[in-house]
Scaffold this motif. Structure first.
Motif, PDB file in Angstrom:
ATOM      1  N   VAL A 158       0.858  -1.188   0.000  1.00 38.20           N
ATOM      2  CA  VAL A 158       0.000   0.000   0.000  1.00 38.20           C
ATOM      3  C   VAL A 158       0.893   1.235   0.000  1.00 38.20           C
ATOM      4  N   ARG A 159       1.076   1.781  -1.170  1.00 32.85           N
ATOM      5  CA  ARG A 159       1.904   2.970  -1.359  1.00 32.85           C
ATOM      6  C   ARG A 159       1.305   3.764  -2.516  1.00 32.85           C
ATOM      7  N   ALA A 160       1.908   4.865  -2.864  1.00 31.05           N
ATOM      8  CA  ALA A 160       1.396   5.685  -3.958  1.00 31.05           C
ATOM      9  C   ALA A 160       1.207   4.836  -5.208  1.00 31.05           C
ATOM     10  N   GLY A 161       0.069   4.983  -5.847  1.00 33.28           N
ATOM     11  CA  GLY A 161      -0.246   4.222  -7.045  1.00 33.28           C
ATOM     12  C   GLY A 161      -1.106   3.000  -6.786  1.00 33.28           C
ATOM     13  N   PHE A 162      -1.026   2.463  -5.562  1.00 30.59           N
ATOM     14  CA  PHE A 162      -1.805   1.256  -5.279  1.00 30.59           C
ATOM     15  C   PHE A 162      -3.314   1.486  -5.283  1.00 30.59           C
ATOM     16  N   PRO A 163      -3.827   2.612  -4.744  1.00 29.38           N
ATOM     17  CA  PRO A 163      -5.283   2.790  -4.737  1.00 29.38           C
ATOM     18  C   PRO A 163      -5.928   2.649  -6.114  1.00 29.38           C
ATOM     19  N   ALA A 164      -5.300   3.189  -7.138  1.00 37.07           N
ATOM     20  CA  ALA A 164      -5.867   3.074  -8.482  1.00 37.07           C
ATOM     21  C   ALA A 164      -5.896   1.624  -8.940  1.00 37.07           C
ATOM     22  N   THR A 165      -4.869   0.863  -8.576  1.00 32.54           N
ATOM     23  CA  THR A 165      -4.822  -0.553  -8.929  1.00 32.54           C
ATOM     24  C   THR A 165      -5.947  -1.311  -8.242  1.00 32.54           C
ATOM     25  N   ALA A 166      -6.121  -1.061  -6.943  1.00 38.73           N
ATOM     26  CA  ALA A 166      -7.178  -1.740  -6.198  1.00 38.73           C
ATOM     27  C   ALA A 166      -8.558  -1.314  -6.677  1.00 38.73           C
ATOM     28  N   ALA A 167      -8.705  -0.016  -6.957  1.00 42.69           N
ATOM     29  CA  ALA A 167     -10.008   0.512  -7.351  1.00 42.69           C
ATOM     30  C   ALA A 167     -10.522  -0.133  -8.623  1.00 42.69           C
ATOM     31  N   ARG A 168      -9.625  -0.452  -9.542  1.00 41.58           N
ATOM     32  CA  ARG A 168     -10.042  -1.072 -10.795  1.00 41.58           C
ATOM     33  C   ARG A 168     -10.817  -2.365 -10.546  1.00 41.58           C
ATOM     34  N   ALA A 169     -10.401  -3.117  -9.527  1.00 37.47           N
ATOM     35  CA  ALA A 169     -10.992  -4.432  -9.279  1.00 37.47           C
ATOM     36  C   ALA A 169     -12.221  -4.392  -8.378  1.00 37.47           C
ATOM     37  N   ILE A 170     -12.467  -3.253  -7.714  1.00 40.33           N
ATOM     38  CA  ILE A 170     -13.560  -3.164  -6.738  1.00 40.33           C
ATOM     39  C   ILE A 170     -14.776  -2.489  -7.361  1.00 40.33           C
ATOM     40  N   ALA A 171     -15.926  -3.069  -7.125  1.00 34.03           N
ATOM     41  CA  ALA A 171     -17.172  -2.510  -7.645  1.00 34.03           C
ATOM     42  C   ALA A 171     -17.482  -1.178  -6.960  1.00 34.03           C
ATOM     43  N   PRO A 172     -18.164  -0.266  -7.636  1.00 41.46           N
ATOM     44  CA  PRO A 172     -18.598   0.971  -6.984  1.00 41.46           C
ATOM     45  C   PRO A 172     -19.352   0.666  -5.693  1.00 41.46           C
ATOM     46  N   ASP A 173     -19.036   1.402  -4.633  1.00 43.98           N
ATOM     47  CA  ASP A 173     -19.570   1.204  -3.286  1.00 43.98           C
ATOM     48  C   ASP A 173     -19.005  -0.034  -2.597  1.00 43.98           C
ATOM     49  N   GLY A 174     -18.103  -0.756  -3.263  1.00 43.92           N
ATOM     50  CA  GLY A 174     -17.422  -1.870  -2.625  1.00 43.92           C
ATOM     51  C   GLY A 174     -16.400  -1.364  -1.620  1.00 43.92           C
ATOM     52  N   LEU A 175     -15.864  -2.287  -0.812  1.00 45.76           N
ATOM     53  CA  LEU A 175     -15.012  -1.901   0.301  1.00 45.76           C
ATOM     54  C   LEU A 175     -13.583  -2.430   0.170  1.00 45.76           C
ATOM     55  N   LEU A 176     -12.648  -1.628   0.642  1.00 42.52           N
ATOM     56  CA  LEU A 176     -11.258  -2.028   0.799  1.00 42.52           C
ATOM     57  C   LEU A 176     -10.983  -2.043   2.298  1.00 42.52           C
ATOM     58  N   ARG A 177     -10.725  -3.224   2.849  1.00 40.37           N
ATOM     59  CA  ARG A 177     -10.494  -3.372   4.290  1.00 40.37           C
ATOM     60  C   ARG A 177      -9.016  -3.673   4.529  1.00 40.37           C
ATOM     61  N   LEU A 178      -8.428  -2.993   5.511  1.00 37.98           N
ATOM     62  CA  LEU A 178      -7.021  -3.180   5.829  1.00 37.98           C
ATOM     63  C   LEU A 178      -6.826  -3.282   7.332  1.00 37.98           C
ATOM     64  N   ALA A 179      -5.758  -3.979   7.724  1.00 38.50           N
ATOM     65  CA  ALA A 179      -5.381  -4.043   9.131  1.00 38.50           C
ATOM     66  C   ALA A 179      -3.879  -4.262   9.215  1.00 38.50           C
ATOM     67  N   THR A 180      -3.252  -3.635  10.207  1.00 40.33           N
ATOM     68  CA  THR A 180      -1.817  -3.806  10.432  1.00 40.33           C
ATOM     69  C   THR A 180      -1.507  -3.542  11.899  1.00 40.33           C
ATOM     70  N   ASP A 181      -0.389  -4.105  12.363  1.00 33.99           N
ATOM     71  CA  ASP A 181       0.058  -3.859  13.725  1.00 33.99           C
ATOM     72  C   ASP A 181       1.291  -2.953  13.756  1.00 33.99           C
ATOM     73  N   TRP A 182       1.640  -2.390  12.597  1.00 33.77           N
ATOM     74  CA  TRP A 182       2.778  -1.469  12.521  1.00 33.77           C
ATOM     75  C   TRP A 182       2.250  -0.052  12.364  1.00 33.77           C
ATOM     76  N   GLU A 183       2.495   0.791  13.364  1.00 37.66           N
ATOM     77  CA  GLU A 183       1.916   2.134  13.388  1.00 37.66           C
ATOM     78  C   GLU A 183       2.306   2.950  12.163  1.00 37.66           C
ATOM     79  N   ASP A 184       3.586   2.940  11.793  1.00 30.70           N
ATOM     80  CA  ASP A 184       3.984   3.800  10.681  1.00 30.70           C
ATOM     81  C   ASP A 184       3.382   3.328   9.365  1.00 30.70           C
ATOM     82  N   TYR A 185       3.160   2.020   9.238  1.00 30.38           N
ATOM     83  CA  TYR A 185       2.505   1.518   8.023  1.00 30.38           C
ATOM     84  C   TYR A 185       1.031   1.900   8.040  1.00 30.38           C
ATOM     85  N   ALA A 186       0.392   1.820   9.199  1.00 29.94           N
ATOM     86  CA  ALA A 186      -1.010   2.240   9.306  1.00 29.94           C
ATOM     87  C   ALA A 186      -1.165   3.700   8.911  1.00 29.94           C
ATOM     88  N   LEU A 187      -0.247   4.534   9.379  1.00 34.41           N
ATOM     89  CA  LEU A 187      -0.287   5.957   9.027  1.00 34.41           C
ATOM     90  C   LEU A 187      -0.079   6.157   7.531  1.00 34.41           C
TER      91      LEU A 187
END
Length: 241
Positions: A158-187
């Motif tokens: 998950v870095r710059a450019g990834f949202p557009a890649t993920a968005a292509r595969a997700i239906a409108p109003d669909g969800l992207l769910r994420l979880a991490t235990d690393w604070e700086d990655y969460a930020l």
């Protein structure tokens, strides 16, 4: 003459880990792969996806149902639990760790989960070309490799450019769910997705509530044992203009 193909345009977000599998894991590939593991036409690398290859979900699952995709499914604990408890949905696990794929197939077979398929491939290529546009009702990314050393953070999924890649595969109003235990990655995740025009927050406050559809996994227990906070995020795919 055409120019030779490059191996990859970007660094991948994983380390290829094959290793020696147990006899049970070898049997899983021999006996269960025909049922669970989708055949993916390759490009240059072993875990690549040929850019002309496309998944036909109706053919892969034998029906039409909402599709949930987990990126980096690991040993499969979360997706097997979800697939076995939600038979009205189809589930797709994307992973490159062969022992994890084997474990997932064994547990899925034991649980009787027939609505689950697996892909052994680089996730961004699955999202950017292999899945039909808008095929997924949800995409899950739980505890991706944090690449916590500063010189390695460019490998994060998950870095710059990834949202557009993920968005292509997700239906409108669909969800992207994420979880991490690393604070700086969460930020970083939150900053990248907050700035993405393809998504909007589907939570209030600093962080989302813990997703109750995510079972407690070894990764989460390990993070908690080390005193790290678990942070969830969820974003909604905005209707394209």
């Amino acid at each position: 003459m055409p120019e030779p193909r490059t191996f990859r345009d970007e660094p991948v977000s994983f380390v290829r880990r094959s290793g020696r599998m147990s006899d049970a894991q070898e049997r899983a590939f021999a006996e269960l792969a025909p049922r669970y593991l989708l055949t993916v036409p390759r490009d240059v690398a072993f875990t690549s996806v040929h850019p002309d290859a496309r998944l036909d979900p109706a053919s892969a699952y034998g029906r039409t149902a909402p599709l949930i995709v987990e990126i980096g499914s690991g040993q499969g604990h979360a997706i097997v639990s979800a697939a076995s408890s939600r038979p009205d949905h189809d589930f797709l696990a994307v992973e490159v760790f062969r022992a994890g794929l084997a474990r997932t197939m064994l547990d899925a077979d034991k649980a009787g989960a027939r609505n689950l398929r697996l892909i052994e491939a680089n996730a961004p290529e699955v999202l950017s070309t292999f899945l039909p546009e808008g095929a997924a009702s949800e995409v899950w990314i739980f505890f991706p490799d944090p690449w916590h050393k500063k010189r390695h953070t460019k490998r994060r999924l998950v870095r710059a450019g990834f949202p557009a890649t993920a968005a292509r595969a997700i239906a409108p109003d669909g969800l992207l769910r994420l979880a991490t235990d690393w604070e700086d990655y969460a930020l970083q995740m939150r900053e990248v997705l907050d700035e993405a025009p393809e998504f909007e927050r589907a939570f209030e406050g600093e962080w989302a509530e813990r997703f109750d559809g995510r079972v407690m996994t070894a990764f989460e227990r390990k993070g908690i044992a080390k005193g790290r906070d678990i942070r969830d995020l969820v974003y909604r795919r905005i209707q394209p203009a």
